[in-house]
Design a protein around this motif. Sequence first.
Motif, mmCIF file in Angstrom:
data_model
loop_
_atom_site.group_PDB
_atom_site.id
_atom_site.type_symbol
_atom_site.label_atom_id
_atom_site.label_comp_id
_atom_site.label_asym_id
_atom_site.label_seq_id
_atom_site.Cartn_x
_atom_site.Cartn_y
_atom_site.Cartn_z
ATOM 1 N N LEU A 84 -30.109 35.651 -19.100
ATOM 2 C CA LEU A 84 -28.730 36.091 -18.818
ATOM 3 C C LEU A 84 -27.884 34.922 -18.313
ATOM 4 O O LEU A 84 -26.710 34.789 -18.679
ATOM 5 C CB LEU A 84 -28.744 37.225 -17.790
ATOM 6 N N SER A 85 -28.469 34.083 -17.469
ATOM 7 C CA SER A 85 -27.747 32.918 -16.949
ATOM 8 C C SER A 85 -27.365 31.965 -18.074
ATOM 9 O O SER A 85 -26.236 31.457 -18.116
ATOM 10 C CB SER A 85 -28.607 32.180 -15.919
ATOM 11 N N THR A 86 -28.300 31.724 -18.994
ATOM 12 C CA THR A 86 -28.037 30.799 -20.091
ATOM 13 C C THR A 86 -26.940 31.327 -21.000
ATOM 14 O O THR A 86 -26.042 30.580 -21.421
ATOM 15 C CB THR A 86 -29.323 30.545 -20.892
ATOM 16 N N ILE A 87 -26.994 32.623 -21.309
ATOM 17 C CA ILE A 87 -25.925 33.228 -22.119
ATOM 18 C C ILE A 87 -24.594 33.116 -21.389
ATOM 19 O O ILE A 87 -23.565 32.749 -21.974
ATOM 20 C CB ILE A 87 -26.257 34.692 -22.436
ATOM 21 N N GLY A 88 -24.615 33.420 -20.087
ATOM 22 C CA GLY A 88 -23.377 33.340 -19.315
ATOM 23 C C GLY A 88 -22.805 31.946 -19.273
ATOM 24 O O GLY A 88 -21.594 31.755 -19.436
ATOM 25 N N LEU A 89 -23.659 30.935 -19.064
ATOM 26 C CA LEU A 89 -23.177 29.558 -19.013
ATOM 27 C C LEU A 89 -22.638 29.105 -20.356
ATOM 28 O O LEU A 89 -21.628 28.406 -20.428
ATOM 29 C CB LEU A 89 -24.307 28.632 -18.569
ATOM 30 N N THR A 90 -23.329 29.499 -21.429
ATOM 31 C CA THR A 90 -22.870 29.110 -22.767
ATOM 32 C C THR A 90 -21.493 29.694 -23.049
ATOM 33 O O THR A 90 -20.589 29.002 -23.540
ATOM 34 C CB THR A 90 -23.880 29.584 -23.826
ATOM 35 N N LEU A 91 -21.295 30.972 -22.727
ATOM 36 C CA LEU A 91 -19.992 31.607 -22.955
ATOM 37 C C LEU A 91 -18.937 31.061 -21.994
ATOM 38 O O LEU A 91 -17.769 30.902 -22.364
ATOM 39 C CB LEU A 91 -20.110 33.121 -22.812
ATOM 40 N N TYR A 92 -19.345 30.760 -20.760
ATOM 41 C CA TYR A 92 -18.394 30.222 -19.800
ATOM 42 C C TYR A 92 -17.892 28.854 -20.237
ATOM 43 O O TYR A 92 -16.687 28.570 -20.208
ATOM 44 C CB TYR A 92 -19.044 30.134 -18.423
ATOM 45 N N ILE A 302 -15.956 39.820 -17.926
ATOM 46 C CA ILE A 302 -17.370 40.183 -17.971
ATOM 47 C C ILE A 302 -18.250 38.963 -17.704
ATOM 48 O O ILE A 302 -19.283 39.051 -17.039
ATOM 49 C CB ILE A 302 -17.728 40.843 -19.327
ATOM 50 N N VAL A 303 -17.822 37.798 -18.185
ATOM 51 C CA VAL A 303 -18.603 36.582 -17.952
ATOM 52 C C VAL A 303 -18.619 36.235 -16.473
ATOM 53 O O VAL A 303 -19.676 35.948 -15.890
ATOM 54 C CB VAL A 303 -18.048 35.407 -18.787
ATOM 55 N N SER A 304 -17.454 36.269 -15.822
ATOM 56 C CA SER A 304 -17.373 35.849 -14.424
ATOM 57 C C SER A 304 -17.865 36.919 -13.461
ATOM 58 O O SER A 304 -18.263 36.603 -12.343
ATOM 59 C CB SER A 304 -15.933 35.463 -14.070
ATOM 60 N N THR A 305 -17.873 38.199 -13.884
ATOM 61 C CA THR A 305 -18.282 39.278 -12.984
ATOM 62 C C THR A 305 -19.773 39.544 -13.049
ATOM 63 O O THR A 305 -20.405 39.811 -12.024
ATOM 64 C CB THR A 305 -17.516 40.574 -13.308
ATOM 65 N N LEU A 306 -20.377 39.493 -14.222
ATOM 66 C CA LEU A 306 -21.790 39.827 -14.376
ATOM 67 C C LEU A 306 -22.674 38.593 -14.561
ATOM 68 O O LEU A 306 -23.665 38.419 -13.855
ATOM 69 C CB LEU A 306 -21.988 40.780 -15.563
ATOM 70 N N GLU A 437 -5.023 27.516 -19.930
ATOM 71 C CA GLU A 437 -5.217 28.867 -19.445
ATOM 72 C C GLU A 437 -6.655 29.007 -18.969
ATOM 73 O O GLU A 437 -7.568 29.146 -19.752
ATOM 74 C CB GLU A 437 -4.951 29.870 -20.567
ATOM 75 N N VAL A 438 -6.871 28.927 -17.688
ATOM 76 C CA VAL A 438 -8.186 29.211 -17.128
ATOM 77 C C VAL A 438 -7.998 30.209 -16.015
ATOM 78 O O VAL A 438 -7.386 29.908 -15.011
ATOM 79 C CB VAL A 438 -8.849 27.909 -16.584
ATOM 80 N N ARG A 439 -8.486 31.418 -16.229
ATOM 81 C CA ARG A 439 -8.276 32.467 -15.248
ATOM 82 C C ARG A 439 -9.590 32.841 -14.584
ATOM 83 O O ARG A 439 -9.796 33.958 -14.156
ATOM 84 C CB ARG A 439 -7.676 33.691 -15.936
ATOM 85 N N SER A 440 -10.495 31.877 -14.509
ATOM 86 C CA SER A 440 -11.808 32.155 -13.955
ATOM 87 C C SER A 440 -11.919 31.553 -12.580
ATOM 88 O O SER A 440 -10.959 31.234 -11.935
ATOM 89 C CB SER A 440 -12.886 31.558 -14.867
ATOM 90 N N ASN A 441 -13.184 31.307 -12.190
ATOM 91 C CA ASN A 441 -13.449 30.785 -10.859
ATOM 92 C C ASN A 441 -12.949 29.382 -10.739
ATOM 93 O O ASN A 441 -13.506 28.551 -10.154
ATOM 94 C CB ASN A 441 -14.961 30.821 -10.623
#
Length: 441
Positions: A84-92, A302-306, A437-441
């Motif tokens: 899950l972390s790897t998928i999240g980092l790739t999408l992030y 979803i990327v930044s929350t989960l 446009e970066v609306r993340s962390n």
Amino acid sequence: MTVLAHVVPPDPNLAIMLKVFPALVVILITSQICGRLAQMVMQPRVLGEMVAGVLLGPTLFGWLFPEAQAALFPPEVRPVLYVLSTIGLTLYMFLVGAGIDHGGGRPGEIRNAATLAASGILPSLLLGAGVGFLLYDLLSLPDVSPFQFALFVGGALSLTAFPMLARILYERNLEQSQIGRLTLLAASIDDALAWCILAILSAMHLGSGAGGALPTIGLTLGFAVIMLKVVAPLLRPMGRTVARTGRFGPGAMYAVILIPLTAGWLTDWIGVYSVFGGFLAGLAMPRDAAFRQALHGRMMEIVSTLLLPTFFTFSGLNTQLGGIAGGAMLLAFGLILLAGFCGKYFGCALAMKGIGFSWRESYAVGGLMNARGLMILIFINIGLAQGMITQELFAMLVLVAVLTTAGALPLYKLALPDRLEAGTRSEPAQERPVEIEVRSN
């Protein structure tokens, strides 16, 4: 009469699901609480989420309640968290790449941004490498050469948390000011160069020395050319459609999920980490501002929350701060922190003063550029996964990430309080704003 009961063997998939779900629930609750607490003390939410990951690891939760931590994060759950972390980092990293406007601005602005970027990466890289050579015998693994170890430390310290920096500037309405545009451009250049350093280090470490790394480096460069020169033009019609309608159809949504995941898989196969593929996929996305806004609005929550809190917890499970106790280890940590802080803060401040800004504005930018946030955590997790660094150095660099991120906004406000900041918000009419446009962390 004897009745033979038919015993159905337990479903292993159900068993692992019943262990993963409670872990995710605890991760999300802890991240939400720590994120809100961080916001209450005027810090970005991502800082609280980073701290939450450390707290759930052996440093606090595992120290106070070792049996509960072992039950919540057993060995069979950690591979799921890793995926899950790897998928999240790739999408992030895909979203970070998609948010960078690499079309540039006025020639003078690009030159000034390049000067600021060089002042942010070179002093940190050189000081970090020097500290790395000094601490090689204490902190390095035996199969890592002094050059690779020193370059890794310098590369990690040269990063700037580009997405978090963008968020701070947007919240303060500074994204189109001279300071905002220069800082964002410089941070994106710094991060891109740091990822290049890590890609080369990964290729050298996984290959048989520098010569064995050449095929991996060549394949990575070839893949980058294909993404930017072949795939990017093919995606432009999709970008125009999304920009016109303001929404993603099913086909476009499949494309923006499949492309970064496929790119991540290919770069993993080549021999560098999947985040490189995600970042290159983001750079290949259409550059239309409306497309980028729709993309971030659809995917970032979803990327930044989960997925990112899962990554922070996975990092925290590998962070054992007790391993850096003792005089030698604390001195080593102090040297690494000092090298990272001084290289960015004073290097960027002097560059801004040389460009023509006031000392207050210069030190404000130095404080912002010193934030490392999520980017250094990605960097060092790759190093740990590939066996380039020890657990002790990993823990030290996690602390560097937390401390420099926590200090970014206070240093900025100390140098440029609200009563003086208003004068920096005006945008010269002759300069085109950098659209990020970066609306993340």
